[in-house]
Design an enzyme around this catalytic site. Structure first.
Site, PDB file in Angstrom:
ATOM      1  N   HIS A  65      -5.793 -11.317 -20.982  1.00 33.98           N
ATOM      2  CA  HIS A  65      -4.504 -10.784 -21.398  1.00 33.98           C
ATOM      3  C   HIS A  65      -3.425 -11.091 -20.349  1.00 33.98           C
ATOM      4  CE1 HIS A  65      -6.111  -7.768 -24.597  1.00 33.98           C
ATOM      5  NE2 HIS A  65      -6.599  -8.992 -24.743  1.00 33.98           N
ATOM      6  N   GLU A  67      -1.248  -9.267 -18.957  1.00 36.53           N
ATOM      7  CA  GLU A  67      -1.141  -8.309 -17.846  1.00 36.53           C
ATOM      8  C   GLU A  67      -2.194  -8.603 -16.764  1.00 36.53           C
ATOM      9  OE1 GLU A  67      -1.404  -7.771 -21.100  1.00 36.53           O
ATOM     10  OE2 GLU A  67      -0.498  -5.879 -21.713  1.00 36.53           O
ATOM     11  N   CYS A  91      -2.743  -3.026 -23.985  1.00 37.41           N
ATOM     12  CA  CYS A  91      -3.931  -2.444 -24.627  1.00 37.41           C
ATOM     13  C   CYS A  91      -4.597  -1.470 -23.642  1.00 37.41           C
ATOM     14  CB  CYS A  91      -4.900  -3.543 -25.037  1.00 37.41           C
ATOM     15  SG  CYS A  91      -5.733  -4.321 -23.634  1.00 37.41           S
ATOM     16  N   CYS A  94      -5.868  -3.184 -20.418  1.00 40.47           N
ATOM     17  CA  CYS A  94      -4.780  -3.563 -19.507  1.00 40.47           C
ATOM     18  C   CYS A  94      -4.176  -2.330 -18.849  1.00 40.47           C
ATOM     19  CB  CYS A  94      -3.713  -4.369 -20.243  1.00 40.47           C
ATOM     20  SG  CYS A  94      -4.292  -6.037 -20.617  1.00 40.47           S
TER      21      CYS A  94
HETATM   22  N1  LIG Z   1      -1.887  -6.044 -23.979  1.00 38.27           N
HETATM   23  C1  LIG Z   1      -2.180  -7.217 -24.554  1.00 38.27           C
HETATM   24  C2  LIG Z   1      -2.686  -7.246 -25.835  1.00 38.27           C
HETATM   25  C3  LIG Z   1      -3.036  -8.459 -26.362  1.00 38.27           C
HETATM   26  N2  LIG Z   1      -2.887  -9.577 -25.641  1.00 38.27           N
HETATM   27  C4  LIG Z   1      -3.250 -10.850 -26.219  1.00 38.27           C
HETATM   28  C5  LIG Z   1      -4.686 -11.018 -26.606  1.00 38.27           C
HETATM   29  C6  LIG Z   1      -4.594 -11.992 -27.734  1.00 38.27           C
HETATM   30  O1  LIG Z   1      -4.504 -13.323 -27.188  1.00 38.27           O
HETATM   31  C7  LIG Z   1      -3.275 -11.642 -28.397  1.00 38.27           C
HETATM   32  C8  LIG Z   1      -3.424 -10.708 -29.587  1.00 38.27           C
HETATM   33  O2  LIG Z   1      -3.881 -11.465 -30.661  1.00 38.27           O
HETATM   34  P1  LIG Z   1      -3.766 -10.937 -32.191  1.00 38.27           P
HETATM   35  O3  LIG Z   1      -4.791  -9.872 -32.364  1.00 38.27           O
HETATM   36  O4  LIG Z   1      -2.370 -10.424 -32.397  1.00 38.27           O
HETATM   37  O5  LIG Z   1      -4.033 -12.173 -32.999  1.00 38.27           O
HETATM   38  O6  LIG Z   1      -2.524 -10.983 -27.424  1.00 38.27           O
HETATM   39  C9  LIG Z   1      -2.349  -9.531 -24.380  1.00 38.27           C
HETATM   40  O7  LIG Z   1      -2.183 -10.572 -23.699  1.00 38.27           O
HETATM   41  N3  LIG Z   1      -2.011  -8.340 -23.856  1.00 38.27           N
HETATM   42 ZN   LIG Z   2      -4.645  -6.002 -22.791  1.00 46.38          ZN
END
Ligand SMILES: Nc1ccn([C@H]2C[C@H](O)[C@@H](COP(=O)(O)O)O2)c(=O)n1
Ligand SMILES: [Zn+2]
Length: 164
Positions: A65, A67, A91, A94
Site C-alpha cells: 500500500h 502508506e 486501511c 496501514c
Molecule cells: N490504504 C490503502 C488502501 C488500498 N491501497 C491500494 C491497494 C490496492 O492496490 C488498491 C485498492 O484496489 P481496489 O480494491 O480498489 O481495486 O489500493 C492502498 O495503497 N492504500
Molecule cells: Zn492500507
C-alpha cells in the site's frame, strides 16, 4: 496532497491508484509512496486483478500500500509528529503502521470504501490512538484527473481532537 496525487499516477494498479506523502512538523516532505508490487517482484510478474477463483491470483496478497511505501521510503530518522496526505483513506493495516510510526495527523481525499469493515476498524484504531483524520477538498483530484476522486461522493467530514 498534490504530491500524493502525482505519486498515485505512478501506480500500475488498473483500478485504484493511491499516493501518500508524509510531511514533518516544518511541512517538509519526508516520505512519498504509491501502491505497487514489492521491490524485485516486477509489476508484471504478479496479478493486478481484483477477483479470481483463487485469492492467490488477485493483487491483494501482494500489493504494498501507498502508506507502507511512504513510511519505508522515509528520509528522516523517524516520523514522530508527522502528517500523512493520502489519496484514499488508510486501511486497517496501514493505520496500524501509521500509529506505530508516530504519525499524528491524517489528511485524505477519497473515502470510497468507508462502508467496508477494514475502514471502520481503521477509524476505530485512529480514534483510540487520538489521531485526527480530515477530508481534503476533492478539487485536487478533479484537476489532476484522478478517476477515483472524480467519482467519490460527498461524505461526512470525520475529525476527532487529539488526546491531550
Ligand atoms: N490504504 C490503502 C488502501 C488500498 N491501497 C491500494 C491497494 C490496492 O492496490 C488498491 C485498492 O484496489 P481496489 O480494491 O480498489 O481495486 O489500493 C492502498 O495503497 N492504500
Ligand atoms: Zn492500507
Amino acid at each position: 496532497m498534490g504530491v500524493a496525487l502525482l505519486a498515485a499516477r505512478r501506480s500500475r494498479d488498473p483500478s485504484t491508484q493511491v499516493g501518500a506523502c508524509i510531511v514533518n512538523e516544518e511541512k517538509k516532505i519526508v516520505g512519498v509512496g504509491y501502491n505497487g508490487m514489492p521491490n524485485g517482484c516486477g509489476d508484471d510478474s504478479l496479478p493486478w486483478r481484483r477477483s479470481g477463483d483463487n485469492p492467490v491470483e488477485t493483487k491483494y496478497f501482494y500489493v504494498c500500500h501507498a502508506e507502507l511505501n511512504a513510511i519505508m521510503n522515509k528520509n528522516s530518522a523517524d516520523l514522530k509528529g508527522c502528517t500523512i496526505y493520502v489519496t484514499l483513506f488508510p486501511c486497517n493495516e496501514c493505520s496500524k503502521l501509521l500509529i506505530q510510526a508516530g504519525i499524528k495527523n491524517v489528511i485524505y481525499l477519497s473515502d470510497k470504501y468507508h462502508k467496508l469493515d477494514n475502514v471502520i476498524a481503521s477509524k476505530k484504531m485512529l480514534d483510540l490512538a487520538g489521531i485526527p483524520y480530515e477530508k481534503q477538498s476533492s478539487h485536487y483530484g478533479f484537476h489532476l484527473g484522478l478517476k477515483e476522486t472524480v467519482v467519490s461522493k460527498p461524505e461526512t467530514k470525520h475529525f476527532v481532537m487529539p488526546r491531550k
